[in-house]
Design an enzyme around this catalytic site. Structure first.
Site, PDB file in Angstrom:
ATOM      1  N   LYS A   1      -6.425  -1.447  -0.661  1.00 22.43           N
ATOM      2  CA  LYS A   1      -7.247  -1.238   0.538  1.00 22.43           C
ATOM      3  C   LYS A   1      -7.841  -2.565   1.011  1.00 22.43           C
ATOM      4  CE  LYS A   1      -7.399   3.122   1.655  1.00 22.43           C
ATOM      5  NZ  LYS A   1      -7.236   3.710   2.961  1.00 22.43           N
TER       6      LYS A   1
ATOM      7  N   TYR B   1       0.849  -1.188   0.000  1.00 17.14           N
ATOM      8  CA  TYR B   1       0.000   0.000   0.000  1.00 17.14           C
ATOM      9  C   TYR B   1       0.885   1.239   0.000  1.00 17.14           C
ATOM     10  CZ  TYR B   1      -4.228   2.651   0.350  1.00 17.14           C
ATOM     11  OH  TYR B   1      -5.231   3.519   0.064  1.00 17.14           O
TER      12      TYR B   1
END
Length: 542
Positions: A165, A92
């Site tokens: 996510k 991420y």
């Protein structure tokens, strides 16, 4: 037609690679399709991690992990659980920014995402159904990629945000990866570089806005509610104007969450509450300066404002604690171009004898003496020595959160903030920072990473089968994070470390589920938050 065995090996939700036993190989038609050696998941993980360590750059490490993710979800999440602190920045933020910028050149697989084109609103339901492929979808992360991290509009490339996510949701909270669906809404892009790039994979049109755009969003929400009625719809990285409008329309009608507005607000509130635990001060005595009054900044102001009211202030009293600074300087009620979210927090010029001079951060800090300063401005270095020393001169423990990311956009470096305040600043950053030594004390720097909060929030709401996700549930999540760190330890962080992500995601989930139960918003027969959360946790094992 693809053979049964090949179908299994090509299905990342079912594939176990070399871990299939001989019995399984016979059962699934895998005889002769794999090397003879049967490996355990532990052996596979060790081998893959060694290969990961051999990669020279972060982006190459990310590509290897994505390859594992695309082929074998269970192995990927087993690995990520083992190395969560190390993998989080790779899968991420911040490495994902580079992956998005290079998405077209490196595109190999669609990663089980649904790609919806604004040019075909009539196909939305069909596209969602095809992408779900019969799976029981409970969580959707959707982006139109207009406002990604600190890098702006990246069109269809932004699908990586939705995928990333959802990885964090599973790694942190334990949502079953076969029950999630990343969605890209391709509404065009205003990124000229992409529009001129022959490799760009999205609609080569200027971003569609206005009525046509919002009609598409309405159709999309209707299709989700019809196709996946038990799902949570998580909006991510929409533009400044659209994000709040969508949330306002649907927050009270469906189970939905906007991470940029609500997630950032919760984590900032949790960080400020953590700072109060350390400084032993009251939240209701603070003066808040929000630098950057966009989606994130206003989400933070609203969350802090709501908490002041919960702690006994009237709305009029609570408002007096806030000052918004954007590129024009301090925002007044007659500043041109104010957004609906900014208007409740603006000041009057009559409050200041030098209102016309309050056009930069230093001038505002001198005028108001904030005790809490939060940056979501993407203006690197804006919390400079002059600003910080001016703030520190009037408050014993200045709370300073430079939250903009990636690294190159941060308002300040944590090491500088400690130096300029003689170790007194209580700091949270938007990016990971290693422990810092200053004057013989080791300081742990809290990372105000939404990943600390949104997995537990979403998982708690889903476990309780909540009808909506309201402000009381979000506040419960913020309070759940405080109390994990020992506030009396010298150099204590205002937020717990990412290394404890799975532990406190469960704690957050239980508090959110309990709030839903207490408010009468939970599903039928759900009365015990802990058992509701526990029974839904997916573990990465064969």
């Amino acid at each position: 037609m693809m053979r049964k065995g090949m179908q299994v090996l090509n299905d990342p939700f079912k594939n176990k690679g070399t871990a299939f036993t001989m019995e399984e190989r016979k059962k699934y038609g895998l005889l002769g399709l794999l090397p003879s050696c049967v490996r355990t998941i532990e052996e596979q993980a060790t081998e893959t991690y060694n290969l990961y360590q051999s990669k020279d750059s972060q982006i190459e490490k990310r590509h290897l992990l994505m390859e594992v993710f695309n082929n074998n979800r269970t192995l990927f999440f087993y690995l990520m659980k083992q190395h969560i602190t190390e993998f989080m920045p790779i899968v991420y933020d911040p490495v994902i920014a580079e992956a998005i910028e290079k998405y077209n050149e490196r595109y190999i697989k669609p990663q089980d995402a649904a790609y919806l084109s604004i040019e075909h609103p009539e196909l939305i339901k069909e596209e969602l159904t095809d992408a779900a492929d019969g799976r029981d979808i409970r969580l959707i992360v959707v982006t139109d990629a207009e406002g990604i991290l600190g890098i702006g509009d990246w069109g269809v490339n932004g699908v990586d945000i939705s995928v990333g996510k959802l990885m964090v949701y599973t790694a942190a909270a334990g949502i079953n990866p076969s029950q999630v669906l990343p969605v890209s809404i391709d509404a065009g892009t205003n990124n000229e570089k992409l529009l001129k790039d022959p490799n760009y994979l999205g609609n080569r049109i200027k971003r569609v806005e206005g009525e046509e755009y919002f009609d598409f969003i309405d159709r999309f929400v209707d299709a989700v509610e019809e196709s996946f009625p038990k799902s949570l719809l998580h909006f991510e990285d929409f533009g400044r104007g659209t994000a709040a409008r969508i949330l306002d329309k649907y927050q009270d009608k469906i189970l939905t969450f906007n991470d940029d507005i609500q997630g950032t607000g919760i984590i900032a509130l949790a960080g400020v509450l953590g700072a109060m635990n350390i400084s032993k001060e009251k939240l209701t005595d603070q003066t808040f300066l929000t630098f950057g009054a966009g989606t994130a900044g206003m989400g933070i102001a609203k969350m802090l404002y709501d908490e002041l009211i919960r702690q006994g202030l009237t709305p009029a009293e609570a408002k007096q604690h806030f000052y918004l600074v954007d590129k024009q300087g301090l925002l007044f009620d007659d500043t041109p171009g104010l957004t609906p979210k900014q208007k409740p927090f603006t000041r009057q010029r009559s409050e200041f004898s030098n209102a016309e001079e309050l056009t930069n951060l230093l001038a505002v800090v001198k005028a108001i003496h904030p005790t809490v300063m939060i940056g979501t401005s993407t203006q690197p270095g804006s919390f400079n020595e002059a600003v910080v020393k001016e703030m520190a001169a009037y408050t014993p423990r200045p709370v300073i959160f430079p939250l903009s990311n990636p690294t190159k956009l941060a308002e300040a470096k944590a090491a500088d903030l400690l130096k300029w305040t003689d170790g007194k600043a209580l700091i949270a950053t938007g990016i990971p920072v290693k422990d810092l030594d200053y004057n013989g004390v080791r300081y742990q720097i809290g990372q105000a990473n939404n990943a600390l909060i949104y997995p537990g929030v979403g998982f708690g709401a889903l476990s309780a089968e909540a009808k909506v996700l309201n402000d009381d549930m979000l506040a419960a999540a913020a309070h759940a994070l405080s109390g994990i760190v020992d506030p009396n330890k010298p150099g204590a962080a205002v937020l717990p470390p990412v290394s404890k992500l799975t532990e406190f995601s469960k704690r957050v989930a239980e508090k959110v589920a309990q709030s839903a139960i207490d408010q009468g918003l939970a599903g039928k027969g759900i009365t015990d938050a802990r058992s509701a959360v526990e029974k839904n946790i997916w573990l990465p094992k064969y």
